[in-house]
Motif scaffolding. Structure first.
Motif, PDB file in Angstrom:
ATOM      1  N   PHE A 277       0.823  -1.214   0.000  1.00 29.23           N
ATOM      2  CA  PHE A 277       0.000   0.000   0.000  1.00 29.23           C
ATOM      3  C   PHE A 277       0.855   1.262   0.000  1.00 29.23           C
ATOM      4  O   PHE A 277       0.532   2.269   0.639  1.00 29.23           O
ATOM      5  CB  PHE A 277      -0.967   0.009   1.190  1.00 29.23           C
ATOM      6  N   GLY A 278       1.958   1.197  -0.710  1.00 26.77           N
ATOM      7  CA  GLY A 278       2.783   2.381  -0.911  1.00 26.77           C
ATOM      8  C   GLY A 278       3.738   2.711   0.213  1.00 26.77           C
ATOM      9  O   GLY A 278       4.392   3.764   0.169  1.00 26.77           O
ATOM     10  N   SER A 279       3.851   1.856   1.229  1.00 25.97           N
ATOM     11  CA  SER A 279       4.791   2.135   2.318  1.00 25.97           C
ATOM     12  C   SER A 279       5.270   0.819   2.929  1.00 25.97           C
ATOM     13  O   SER A 279       4.790  -0.261   2.580  1.00 25.97           O
ATOM     14  CB  SER A 279       4.126   2.996   3.395  1.00 25.97           C
ATOM     15  N   ARG A 280       6.202   0.937   3.854  1.00 22.64           N
ATOM     16  CA  ARG A 280       6.651  -0.255   4.574  1.00 22.64           C
ATOM     17  C   ARG A 280       5.530  -0.729   5.504  1.00 22.64           C
ATOM     18  O   ARG A 280       4.779   0.077   6.062  1.00 22.64           O
ATOM     19  CB  ARG A 280       7.893   0.038   5.404  1.00 22.64           C
ATOM     20  N   LEU A 281       5.458  -2.052   5.690  1.00 18.10           N
ATOM     21  CA  LEU A 281       4.468  -2.610   6.609  1.00 18.10           C
ATOM     22  C   LEU A 281       4.644  -2.012   7.999  1.00 18.10           C
ATOM     23  O   LEU A 281       3.654  -1.717   8.693  1.00 18.10           O
ATOM     24  CB  LEU A 281       4.614  -4.143   6.662  1.00 18.10           C
ATOM     25  N   SER A 282       5.876  -1.789   8.411  1.00 17.47           N
ATOM     26  CA  SER A 282       6.141  -1.264   9.756  1.00 17.47           C
ATOM     27  C   SER A 282       5.705   0.185   9.927  1.00 17.47           C
ATOM     28  O   SER A 282       5.682   0.696  11.049  1.00 17.47           O
ATOM     29  CB  SER A 282       7.632  -1.378  10.085  1.00 17.47           C
ATOM     30  N   ASP A 283       5.338   0.864   8.823  1.00 17.16           N
ATOM     31  CA  ASP A 283       4.858   2.240   8.915  1.00 17.16           C
ATOM     32  C   ASP A 283       3.340   2.313   8.989  1.00 17.16           C
ATOM     33  O   ASP A 283       2.789   3.415   9.168  1.00 17.16           O
ATOM     34  CB  ASP A 283       5.341   3.045   7.696  1.00 17.16           C
ATOM     35  N   LEU A 284       2.652   1.164   8.868  1.00 14.74           N
ATOM     36  CA  LEU A 284       1.196   1.144   8.935  1.00 14.74           C
ATOM     37  C   LEU A 284       0.740   1.041  10.384  1.00 14.74           C
ATOM     38  O   LEU A 284       1.309   0.288  11.182  1.00 14.74           O
ATOM     39  CB  LEU A 284       0.644  -0.022   8.119  1.00 14.74           C
ATOM     40  N   GLY A 285      -0.291   1.765  10.719  1.00  8.55           N
ATOM     41  CA  GLY A 285      -0.719   1.875  12.113  1.00  8.55           C
ATOM     42  C   GLY A 285      -1.040   0.558  12.776  1.00  8.55           C
ATOM     43  O   GLY A 285      -0.657   0.314  13.928  1.00  8.55           O
ATOM     44  N   MET A 286      -1.752  -0.333  12.079  1.00  2.00           N
ATOM     45  CA  MET A 286      -2.120  -1.605  12.702  1.00  2.00           C
ATOM     46  C   MET A 286      -0.891  -2.463  12.973  1.00  2.00           C
ATOM     47  O   MET A 286      -0.810  -3.144  14.000  1.00  2.00           O
ATOM     48  CB  MET A 286      -3.124  -2.349  11.824  1.00  2.00           C
ATOM     49  N   ALA A 287       0.079  -2.420  12.064  1.00  2.00           N
ATOM     50  CA  ALA A 287       1.320  -3.162  12.288  1.00  2.00           C
ATOM     51  C   ALA A 287       2.111  -2.549  13.445  1.00  2.00           C
ATOM     52  O   ALA A 287       2.683  -3.271  14.277  1.00  2.00           O
ATOM     53  CB  ALA A 287       2.164  -3.176  11.021  1.00  2.00           C
ATOM     54  N   GLN A 288       2.124  -1.223  13.509  1.00  2.00           N
ATOM     55  CA  GLN A 288       2.838  -0.562  14.599  1.00  2.00           C
ATOM     56  C   GLN A 288       2.231  -0.911  15.955  1.00  2.00           C
ATOM     57  O   GLN A 288       2.961  -1.074  16.940  1.00  2.00           O
ATOM     58  CB  GLN A 288       2.811   0.955  14.385  1.00  2.00           C
ATOM     59  N   GLN A 289       0.914  -1.044  16.007  1.00  2.00           N
ATOM     60  CA  GLN A 289       0.296  -1.416  17.281  1.00  2.00           C
ATOM     61  C   GLN A 289       0.742  -2.806  17.713  1.00  2.00           C
ATOM     62  O   GLN A 289       1.037  -3.035  18.892  1.00  2.00           O
ATOM     63  CB  GLN A 289      -1.230  -1.366  17.180  1.00  2.00           C
ATOM     64  N   MET A 290       0.798  -3.747  16.771  1.00  2.00           N
ATOM     65  CA  MET A 290       1.235  -5.098  17.123  1.00  2.00           C
ATOM     66  C   MET A 290       2.690  -5.099  17.589  1.00  2.00           C
ATOM     67  O   MET A 290       3.040  -5.770  18.570  1.00  2.00           O
ATOM     68  CB  MET A 290       1.044  -6.044  15.938  1.00  2.00           C
ATOM     69  N   ILE A 291       3.537  -4.345  16.916  1.00  2.00           N
ATOM     70  CA  ILE A 291       4.946  -4.271  17.308  1.00  2.00           C
ATOM     71  C   ILE A 291       5.075  -3.665  18.700  1.00  2.00           C
ATOM     72  O   ILE A 291       5.807  -4.176  19.559  1.00  2.00           O
ATOM     73  CB  ILE A 291       5.745  -3.458  16.272  1.00  2.00           C
ATOM     74  N   ALA A 292       4.339  -2.571  18.937  1.00  2.00           N
ATOM     75  CA  ALA A 292       4.408  -1.919  20.249  1.00  2.00           C
ATOM     76  C   ALA A 292       3.861  -2.823  21.349  1.00  2.00           C
ATOM     77  O   ALA A 292       4.438  -2.914  22.452  1.00  2.00           O
ATOM     78  CB  ALA A 292       3.625  -0.610  20.216  1.00  2.00           C
ATOM     79  N   ASP A 293       2.761  -3.526  21.074  1.00  2.00           N
ATOM     80  CA  ASP A 293       2.194  -4.432  22.076  1.00  2.00           C
ATOM     81  C   ASP A 293       3.153  -5.572  22.395  1.00  2.00           C
ATOM     82  O   ASP A 293       3.223  -6.026  23.547  1.00  2.00           O
ATOM     83  CB  ASP A 293       0.854  -4.984  21.588  1.00  2.00           C
ATOM     84  N   ASN A 294       3.907  -6.036  21.408  1.00  2.00           N
ATOM     85  CA  ASN A 294       4.936  -7.046  21.681  1.00  2.00           C
ATOM     86  C   ASN A 294       6.003  -6.493  22.619  1.00  2.00           C
ATOM     87  O   ASN A 294       6.440  -7.173  23.560  1.00  2.00           O
ATOM     88  CB  ASN A 294       5.590  -7.506  20.377  1.00  2.00           C
ATOM     89  N   GLU A 295       6.438  -5.276  22.359  1.00  2.00           N
ATOM     90  CA  GLU A 295       7.441  -4.653  23.225  1.00  2.00           C
ATOM     91  C   GLU A 295       6.918  -4.548  24.660  1.00  2.00           C
ATOM     92  O   GLU A 295       7.648  -4.820  25.630  1.00  2.00           O
ATOM     93  CB  GLU A 295       7.795  -3.259  22.692  1.00  2.00           C
ATOM     94  N   ILE A 296       5.644  -4.175  24.799  1.00  2.00           N
ATOM     95  CA  ILE A 296       5.056  -4.034  26.130  1.00  2.00           C
ATOM     96  C   ILE A 296       4.975  -5.381  26.832  1.00  2.00           C
ATOM     97  O   ILE A 296       5.342  -5.518  28.015  1.00  2.00           O
ATOM     98  CB  ILE A 296       3.663  -3.377  26.021  1.00  2.00           C
ATOM     99  N   ASP A 297       4.497  -6.412  26.135  1.00  2.00           N
ATOM    100  CA  ASP A 297       4.365  -7.736  26.751  1.00  2.00           C
ATOM    101  C   ASP A 297       5.721  -8.319  27.150  1.00  2.00           C
ATOM    102  O   ASP A 297       5.844  -8.953  28.209  1.00  2.00           O
ATOM    103  CB  ASP A 297       3.643  -8.701  25.797  1.00  2.00           C
ATOM    104  N   LEU A 298       6.735  -8.112  26.333  1.00  2.00           N
ATOM    105  CA  LEU A 298       8.071  -8.614  26.680  1.00  2.00           C
ATOM    106  C   LEU A 298       8.636  -7.878  27.893  1.00  2.00           C
ATOM    107  O   LEU A 298       9.197  -8.491  28.805  1.00  2.00           O
ATOM    108  CB  LEU A 298       9.011  -8.481  25.479  1.00  2.00           C
ATOM    109  N   ALA A 299       8.459  -6.552  27.921  1.00  2.00           N
ATOM    110  CA  ALA A 299       8.977  -5.779  29.046  1.00  2.00           C
ATOM    111  C   ALA A 299       8.245  -6.131  30.333  1.00  2.00           C
ATOM    112  O   ALA A 299       8.869  -6.279  31.405  1.00  2.00           O
ATOM    113  CB  ALA A 299       8.847  -4.282  28.757  1.00  2.00           C
ATOM    114  N   ALA A 300       6.927  -6.280  30.274  1.00  2.00           N
ATOM    115  CA  ALA A 300       6.154  -6.624  31.467  1.00  2.00           C
ATOM    116  C   ALA A 300       6.497  -8.022  31.966  1.00  2.00           C
ATOM    117  O   ALA A 300       6.578  -8.261  33.182  1.00  2.00           O
ATOM    118  CB  ALA A 300       4.661  -6.518  31.167  1.00  2.00           C
ATOM    119  N   THR A 301       6.705  -8.945  31.052  1.00  5.37           N
ATOM    120  CA  THR A 301       7.115 -10.296  31.437  1.00  5.37           C
ATOM    121  C   THR A 301       8.425 -10.259  32.213  1.00  5.37           C
ATOM    122  O   THR A 301       8.558 -10.871  33.278  1.00  5.37           O
ATOM    123  CB  THR A 301       7.269 -11.180  30.186  1.00  5.37           C
TER     124      THR A 301
END
Length: 394
Positions: A277-301
Protein backbone atom coordinates in the motif's frame (compact mmCIF):
# COMPACT_ATOMS: atom_id res chain seq x y z
CA UNK A 1 34.15 -16.88 37.64
CA UNK A 2 32.87 -14.94 34.60
CA UNK A 3 30.52 -12.02 35.17
CA UNK A 4 26.82 -12.50 34.46
CA UNK A 5 27.07 -10.38 31.32
CA UNK A 6 30.04 -12.43 30.10
CA UNK A 7 27.93 -15.58 30.52
CA UNK A 8 25.07 -13.98 28.59
CA UNK A 9 27.40 -12.91 25.78
CA UNK A 10 29.01 -16.35 25.58
CA UNK A 11 25.60 -18.01 25.55
CA UNK A 12 24.40 -15.77 22.74
CA UNK A 13 27.50 -16.61 20.70
CA UNK A 14 27.13 -20.35 21.26
CA UNK A 15 23.41 -20.42 20.53
CA UNK A 16 23.43 -18.21 17.46
CA UNK A 17 26.55 -19.77 15.95
CA UNK A 18 26.09 -23.47 16.63
CA UNK A 19 22.53 -24.14 17.80
CA UNK A 20 20.17 -21.97 15.76
CA UNK A 21 21.21 -23.36 12.37
CA UNK A 22 20.32 -26.91 13.48
CA UNK A 23 17.10 -25.75 15.13
CA UNK A 24 15.98 -24.01 11.92
CA UNK A 25 17.08 -26.81 9.62
CA UNK A 26 14.88 -29.31 11.47
CA UNK A 27 12.02 -26.92 12.34
CA UNK A 28 12.52 -27.39 16.08
CA UNK A 29 12.02 -31.17 15.93
CA UNK A 30 14.65 -32.48 18.33
CA UNK A 31 14.35 -36.15 17.39
CA UNK A 32 14.65 -35.40 13.67
CA UNK A 33 17.71 -33.27 14.45
CA UNK A 34 19.52 -36.14 16.16
CA UNK A 35 18.02 -36.59 19.61
CA UNK A 36 20.52 -37.84 22.18
CA UNK A 37 23.42 -37.60 19.76
CA UNK A 38 22.64 -33.95 19.19
CA UNK A 39 22.37 -33.31 22.93
CA UNK A 40 25.81 -34.80 23.50
CA UNK A 41 27.34 -32.79 20.69
CA UNK A 42 25.86 -29.46 21.77
CA UNK A 43 26.59 -30.00 25.45
CA UNK A 44 30.20 -30.74 24.59
CA UNK A 45 30.39 -27.29 23.00
CA UNK A 46 28.76 -25.72 26.06
CA UNK A 47 31.15 -27.56 28.36
CA UNK A 48 34.16 -26.26 26.41
CA UNK A 49 32.75 -22.74 26.59
CA UNK A 50 32.28 -23.03 30.38
CA UNK A 51 28.50 -22.75 30.06
CA UNK A 52 27.22 -26.21 30.96
CA UNK A 53 24.68 -26.30 33.81
CA UNK A 54 25.21 -22.70 34.97
CA UNK A 55 22.58 -23.07 37.71
CA UNK A 56 24.10 -26.29 39.11
CA UNK A 57 25.82 -26.40 42.50
CA UNK A 58 29.45 -25.31 42.39
CA UNK A 59 30.69 -28.35 44.34
CA UNK A 60 29.39 -30.61 41.56
CA UNK A 61 30.68 -28.60 38.63
CA UNK A 62 27.97 -25.98 38.07
CA UNK A 63 28.31 -22.21 38.28
CA UNK A 64 25.82 -21.76 41.12
CA UNK A 65 23.78 -18.95 39.55
CA UNK A 66 20.89 -17.72 41.67
CA UNK A 67 17.44 -17.05 40.18
CA UNK A 68 18.12 -13.45 39.24
CA UNK A 69 21.42 -14.38 37.60
CA UNK A 70 19.81 -17.23 35.69
CA UNK A 71 17.21 -15.06 34.01
CA UNK A 72 19.29 -13.36 31.28
CA UNK A 73 21.42 -16.47 30.68
CA UNK A 74 18.40 -18.76 30.31
CA UNK A 75 16.70 -16.21 28.07
CA UNK A 76 19.77 -16.10 25.84
CA UNK A 77 19.70 -19.91 25.69
CA UNK A 78 15.97 -19.90 24.92
CA UNK A 79 16.52 -17.80 21.79
CA UNK A 80 16.80 -21.22 20.13
CA UNK A 81 14.41 -24.04 20.97
CA UNK A 82 17.46 -26.30 21.37
CA UNK A 83 19.52 -23.78 23.36
CA UNK A 84 18.31 -24.84 26.82
CA UNK A 85 19.18 -28.46 25.99
CA UNK A 86 22.66 -27.36 24.90
CA UNK A 87 23.32 -25.64 28.25
CA UNK A 88 21.63 -28.40 30.29
CA UNK A 89 19.03 -25.93 31.55
CA UNK A 90 16.06 -27.61 29.89
CA UNK A 91 12.98 -28.88 31.69
CA UNK A 92 12.62 -31.19 33.53
CA UNK A 93 16.34 -31.55 34.31
CA UNK A 94 16.75 -27.93 35.38
CA UNK A 95 14.00 -28.20 37.99
CA UNK A 96 15.22 -31.60 39.16
CA UNK A 97 18.72 -30.24 39.66
CA UNK A 98 17.28 -27.46 41.81
CA UNK A 99 15.19 -29.92 43.83
CA UNK A 100 17.99 -32.42 44.40
CA UNK A 101 20.41 -29.66 45.39
CA UNK A 102 18.02 -28.63 48.16
CA UNK A 103 16.67 -31.99 49.31
CA UNK A 104 18.97 -34.90 48.35
CA UNK A 105 21.19 -36.68 50.87
CA UNK A 106 24.95 -36.71 50.39
CA UNK A 107 24.76 -40.19 48.85
CA UNK A 108 21.92 -39.18 46.54
CA UNK A 109 23.83 -36.10 45.44
CA UNK A 110 26.70 -38.30 44.27
CA UNK A 111 24.55 -41.01 42.72
CA UNK A 112 21.94 -38.85 40.98
CA UNK A 113 22.77 -35.16 41.06
CA UNK A 114 26.42 -35.27 39.99
CA UNK A 115 25.78 -37.10 36.68
CA UNK A 116 22.78 -34.86 36.04
CA UNK A 117 24.86 -31.70 36.48
CA UNK A 118 27.58 -33.19 34.25
CA UNK A 119 25.07 -33.91 31.48
CA UNK A 120 25.79 -37.63 31.68
CA UNK A 121 22.14 -38.38 32.50
CA UNK A 122 18.75 -36.91 31.84
CA UNK A 123 15.90 -37.21 34.32
CA UNK A 124 12.11 -37.03 34.61
CA UNK A 125 9.66 -35.88 37.27
CA UNK A 126 6.79 -38.36 37.53
CA UNK A 127 3.83 -36.74 39.26
CA UNK A 128 1.00 -36.18 36.73
CA UNK A 129 -1.51 -39.03 36.37
CA UNK A 130 -4.48 -39.89 34.14
CA UNK A 131 -7.86 -38.73 35.45
CA UNK A 132 -9.01 -38.94 38.18
CA UNK A 133 -5.43 -38.82 39.46
CA UNK A 134 -3.03 -35.96 40.12
CA UNK A 135 -2.67 -33.18 37.58
CA UNK A 136 -3.31 -29.54 38.29
CA UNK A 137 -4.59 -30.84 41.65
CA UNK A 138 -1.65 -32.78 43.13
CA UNK A 139 -3.78 -33.79 46.09
CA UNK A 140 -5.65 -36.22 43.85
CA UNK A 141 -2.51 -38.40 43.78
CA UNK A 142 -3.39 -42.09 43.27
CA UNK A 143 -0.01 -43.81 42.79
CA UNK A 144 0.76 -45.78 45.97
CA UNK A 145 3.96 -46.78 47.75
CA UNK A 146 3.69 -49.56 50.34
CA UNK A 147 6.40 -50.15 52.95
CA UNK A 148 8.22 -53.49 52.77
CA UNK A 149 11.45 -54.76 54.26
CA UNK A 150 14.30 -52.45 53.21
CA UNK A 151 12.21 -50.17 51.06
CA UNK A 152 8.94 -49.53 49.24
CA UNK A 153 6.85 -51.02 46.43
CA UNK A 154 5.33 -48.44 44.08
CA UNK A 155 2.24 -49.12 41.96
CA UNK A 156 0.38 -46.71 39.70
CA UNK A 157 0.29 -44.92 36.38
CA UNK A 158 1.74 -41.59 35.27
CA UNK A 159 0.97 -39.48 32.21
CA UNK A 160 2.66 -36.58 30.38
CA UNK A 161 6.02 -37.40 31.96
CA UNK A 162 8.35 -35.17 29.97
CA UNK A 163 11.72 -36.62 29.03
CA UNK A 164 10.97 -40.10 30.41
CA UNK A 165 12.18 -41.96 27.32
CA UNK A 166 15.95 -42.17 27.73
CA UNK A 167 16.09 -40.69 31.21
CA UNK A 168 18.69 -42.08 33.57
CA UNK A 169 16.35 -41.88 36.56
CA UNK A 170 12.91 -40.74 37.67
CA UNK A 171 11.70 -38.75 40.64
CA UNK A 172 8.40 -40.46 41.45
CA UNK A 173 5.67 -38.90 43.55
CA UNK A 174 3.62 -41.58 45.34
CA UNK A 175 1.11 -41.66 48.16
CA UNK A 176 2.47 -43.23 51.35
CA UNK A 177 -0.42 -42.33 53.64
CA UNK A 178 -3.91 -40.85 53.56
CA UNK A 179 -6.40 -40.78 50.74
CA UNK A 180 -6.81 -38.62 47.63
CA UNK A 181 -8.03 -35.10 48.34
CA UNK A 182 -6.68 -35.16 51.91
CA UNK A 183 -3.70 -33.04 53.00
CA UNK A 184 -0.20 -34.51 52.89
CA UNK A 185 0.69 -38.16 52.55
CA UNK A 186 2.95 -37.98 49.49
CA UNK A 187 6.59 -39.02 49.27
CA UNK A 188 9.25 -38.57 46.58
CA UNK A 189 11.30 -41.56 45.44
CA UNK A 190 14.38 -41.85 43.22
CA UNK A 191 14.46 -44.79 40.81
CA UNK A 192 16.60 -45.73 37.81
CA UNK A 193 14.34 -45.64 34.76
CA UNK A 194 15.26 -49.25 33.96
CA UNK A 195 14.14 -50.59 37.34
CA UNK A 196 12.01 -53.72 37.28
CA UNK A 197 8.32 -52.91 37.04
CA UNK A 198 8.65 -49.57 35.20
CA UNK A 199 7.06 -49.72 31.75
CA UNK A 200 6.98 -46.97 29.15
CA UNK A 201 3.55 -47.55 27.64
CA UNK A 202 3.59 -44.93 24.91
CA UNK A 203 4.58 -41.47 23.76
CA UNK A 204 1.68 -39.04 23.69
CA UNK A 205 1.56 -37.30 20.33
CA UNK A 206 1.57 -33.58 21.16
CA UNK A 207 1.89 -30.37 19.18
CA UNK A 208 5.36 -29.55 20.54
CA UNK A 209 8.44 -31.31 19.19
CA UNK A 210 11.43 -29.73 20.91
CA UNK A 211 11.46 -31.74 24.17
CA UNK A 212 13.93 -34.60 24.19
CA UNK A 213 12.42 -37.85 25.50
CA UNK A 214 8.85 -36.84 24.66
CA UNK A 215 5.81 -36.82 26.93
CA UNK A 216 5.17 -40.36 28.11
CA UNK A 217 2.70 -42.69 29.77
CA UNK A 218 4.40 -44.86 32.41
CA UNK A 219 3.15 -47.70 34.58
CA UNK A 220 4.68 -48.84 37.88
CA UNK A 221 4.01 -52.42 38.90
CA UNK A 222 5.50 -53.16 42.34
CA UNK A 223 8.61 -51.12 41.61
CA UNK A 224 11.01 -51.63 44.49
CA UNK A 225 12.79 -48.53 45.80
CA UNK A 226 15.18 -48.87 48.71
CA UNK A 227 14.95 -46.73 51.83
CA UNK A 228 18.17 -45.02 50.70
CA UNK A 229 16.36 -43.69 47.63
CA UNK A 230 13.56 -41.94 49.48
CA UNK A 231 14.05 -38.27 48.58
CA UNK A 232 13.67 -36.25 51.76
CA UNK A 233 11.29 -37.35 54.49
CA UNK A 234 8.36 -39.71 54.14
CA UNK A 235 4.98 -37.97 53.70
CA UNK A 236 6.63 -34.61 52.92
CA UNK A 237 6.53 -34.87 49.13
CA UNK A 238 4.03 -32.07 48.58
CA UNK A 239 6.17 -29.68 50.60
CA UNK A 240 9.25 -30.62 48.57
CA UNK A 241 7.29 -30.14 45.36
CA UNK A 242 6.97 -26.46 46.28
CA UNK A 243 10.77 -26.24 46.45
CA UNK A 244 10.81 -27.20 42.78
CA UNK A 245 7.65 -25.73 41.30
CA UNK A 246 8.07 -21.99 41.96
CA UNK A 247 11.61 -21.74 40.57
CA UNK A 248 10.78 -24.13 37.70
CA UNK A 249 7.86 -21.97 36.64
CA UNK A 250 10.18 -18.96 36.50
CA UNK A 251 12.86 -20.74 34.50
CA UNK A 252 10.16 -21.71 31.99
CA UNK A 253 9.40 -17.99 31.71
CA UNK A 254 13.08 -17.22 31.17
CA UNK A 255 13.51 -19.73 28.36
CA UNK A 256 10.27 -18.89 26.56
CA UNK A 257 11.02 -15.17 26.76
CA UNK A 258 14.08 -15.87 24.64
CA UNK A 259 11.99 -17.73 22.06
CA UNK A 260 9.33 -15.00 21.96
CA UNK A 261 12.04 -12.35 21.64
CA UNK A 262 13.35 -14.10 18.54
CA UNK A 263 9.87 -14.33 17.01
CA UNK A 264 9.41 -10.60 17.65
CA UNK A 265 12.77 -9.67 16.13
CA UNK A 266 12.11 -11.72 13.01
CA UNK A 267 8.65 -10.20 12.60
CA UNK A 268 9.88 -6.61 13.00
CA UNK A 269 12.70 -7.22 10.54
CA UNK A 270 10.19 -8.59 8.05
CA UNK A 271 7.80 -5.67 8.62
CA UNK A 272 10.53 -3.09 7.95
CA UNK A 273 11.36 -4.73 4.61
CA UNK A 274 7.89 -5.64 3.32
CA UNK A 275 6.31 -2.98 1.13
CA UNK A 276 2.54 -2.72 0.75
CA UNK A 277 0.00 0.00 0.00
CA UNK A 278 2.78 2.38 -0.91
CA UNK A 279 4.79 2.13 2.32
CA UNK A 280 6.65 -0.26 4.57
CA UNK A 281 4.47 -2.61 6.61
CA UNK A 282 6.14 -1.26 9.76
CA UNK A 283 4.86 2.24 8.91
CA UNK A 284 1.20 1.14 8.94
CA UNK A 285 -0.72 1.87 12.11
CA UNK A 286 -2.12 -1.60 12.70
CA UNK A 287 1.32 -3.16 12.29
CA UNK A 288 2.84 -0.56 14.60
CA UNK A 289 0.30 -1.42 17.28
CA UNK A 290 1.23 -5.10 17.12
CA UNK A 291 4.95 -4.27 17.31
CA UNK A 292 4.41 -1.92 20.25
CA UNK A 293 2.19 -4.43 22.08
CA UNK A 294 4.94 -7.05 21.68
CA UNK A 295 7.44 -4.65 23.22
CA UNK A 296 5.06 -4.03 26.13
CA UNK A 297 4.37 -7.74 26.75
CA UNK A 298 8.07 -8.61 26.68
CA UNK A 299 8.98 -5.78 29.05
CA UNK A 300 6.15 -6.62 31.47
CA UNK A 301 7.12 -10.30 31.44
CA UNK A 302 10.70 -9.46 32.37
CA UNK A 303 9.58 -7.08 35.12
CA UNK A 304 7.29 -9.65 36.77
CA UNK A 305 10.01 -12.27 36.40
CA UNK A 306 12.56 -10.04 38.16
CA UNK A 307 10.16 -9.44 41.06
CA UNK A 308 9.45 -13.16 41.53
CA UNK A 309 13.14 -14.08 41.27
CA UNK A 310 14.06 -11.45 43.86
CA UNK A 311 11.59 -12.99 46.31
CA UNK A 312 12.90 -16.50 45.64
CA UNK A 313 16.51 -15.37 46.06
CA UNK A 314 15.54 -13.77 49.38
CA UNK A 315 14.44 -17.20 50.58
CA UNK A 316 10.72 -16.53 50.31
CA UNK A 317 8.23 -19.05 48.95
CA UNK A 318 6.99 -16.44 46.46
CA UNK A 319 3.81 -18.38 45.65
CA UNK A 320 1.82 -15.30 44.70
CA UNK A 321 4.61 -13.66 42.70
CA UNK A 322 5.42 -16.83 40.76
CA UNK A 323 1.74 -17.51 40.00
CA UNK A 324 1.28 -13.97 38.70
CA UNK A 325 4.47 -14.09 36.64
CA UNK A 326 3.71 -17.53 35.22
CA UNK A 327 0.13 -16.73 34.28
CA UNK A 328 0.85 -13.35 32.73
CA UNK A 329 3.95 -14.55 30.91
CA UNK A 330 2.40 -17.69 29.45
CA UNK A 331 -0.33 -15.59 27.91
CA UNK A 332 1.79 -12.55 27.03
CA UNK A 333 4.49 -14.59 25.28
CA UNK A 334 1.83 -16.46 23.33
CA UNK A 335 0.46 -13.09 22.25
CA UNK A 336 3.93 -12.04 21.14
CA UNK A 337 4.34 -15.18 19.05
CA UNK A 338 0.84 -14.91 17.59
CA UNK A 339 1.29 -11.25 16.60
CA UNK A 340 4.64 -12.16 15.07
CA UNK A 341 2.97 -14.80 12.91
CA UNK A 342 0.32 -12.26 11.85
CA UNK A 343 2.88 -9.61 10.97
CA UNK A 344 4.70 -12.05 8.72
CA UNK A 345 1.56 -12.99 6.81
CA UNK A 346 1.81 -16.16 4.72
CA UNK A 347 5.49 -16.60 5.56
CA UNK A 348 4.51 -16.52 9.24
CA UNK A 349 2.85 -19.91 8.95
CA UNK A 350 5.62 -21.42 6.83
CA UNK A 351 8.97 -22.98 7.62
CA UNK A 352 10.72 -20.14 5.78
CA UNK A 353 10.60 -18.14 9.03
CA UNK A 354 10.94 -19.48 12.60
CA UNK A 355 7.86 -17.73 13.99
CA UNK A 356 5.47 -20.60 13.25
CA UNK A 357 7.47 -23.19 15.16
CA UNK A 358 7.95 -20.80 18.08
CA UNK A 359 4.19 -20.22 18.27
CA UNK A 360 3.66 -23.99 18.12
CA UNK A 361 6.11 -24.71 20.93
CA UNK A 362 4.96 -21.83 23.14
CA UNK A 363 1.27 -22.70 23.18
CA UNK A 364 1.51 -25.57 25.72
CA UNK A 365 3.09 -23.19 28.28
CA UNK A 366 -0.41 -21.97 29.12
CA UNK A 367 -1.17 -25.51 30.37
CA UNK A 368 1.90 -27.07 31.96
CA UNK A 369 3.20 -26.06 35.39
CA UNK A 370 -0.34 -25.04 36.23
CA UNK A 371 -2.92 -23.89 33.67
CA UNK A 372 -3.69 -20.17 33.72
CA UNK A 373 -7.14 -20.91 35.11
CA UNK A 374 -5.76 -22.80 38.12
CA UNK A 375 -3.33 -20.00 38.93
CA UNK A 376 -6.16 -17.46 38.69
CA UNK A 377 -8.30 -19.59 41.01
CA UNK A 378 -5.43 -19.72 43.52
CA UNK A 379 -4.77 -15.98 43.27
CA UNK A 380 -8.46 -15.18 43.76
CA UNK A 381 -8.65 -17.41 46.86
CA UNK A 382 -5.57 -15.71 48.26
CA UNK A 383 -7.04 -12.26 47.66
CA UNK A 384 -10.35 -13.27 49.29
CA UNK A 385 -8.47 -14.43 52.40
CA UNK A 386 -6.37 -11.30 52.53
CA UNK A 387 -9.02 -8.65 51.86
CA UNK A 388 -12.28 -10.38 52.67
CA UNK A 389 -12.04 -10.05 56.45
CA UNK A 390 -12.48 -6.29 56.66
CA UNK A 391 -15.64 -4.96 58.30
CA UNK A 392 -16.95 -3.38 55.12
CA UNK A 393 -15.65 -2.39 51.69
CA UNK A 394 -14.49 1.21 51.43
Amino acid sequence: MPSNQELVDATETLVRTHVLPIDDEFDGDVEAAGGEELRGRLQALARTAGLLTPHGPVDLGGLGLNMGERAPVFEAAGYSLFGPMALNVNAPDEGNIHLLDHVASATQRERYLRPLVAGEWRSAFAMTEPAPGAGSDPGALLTRAVKVAGGWLITGRKRFITGADGAGFLIIMARTSGEPDTPGGATMFLAPSGANGITLVRHLSTMDRSMLGGHCDLTFDDVFVSDDDVLGEVDQGFAYAQVRLGPARMTHVMRWTGAAQRAHEVAVCYATQRKMFGSRLSDLGMAQQMIADNEIDLAATRALLREACAELDAGERASKATSIAKTFSAEALNRVADRSVQLCGGLGISRDLPVAKIARELRPFRIYDGPSEVHRWSLAKRAARQYGQSESPR
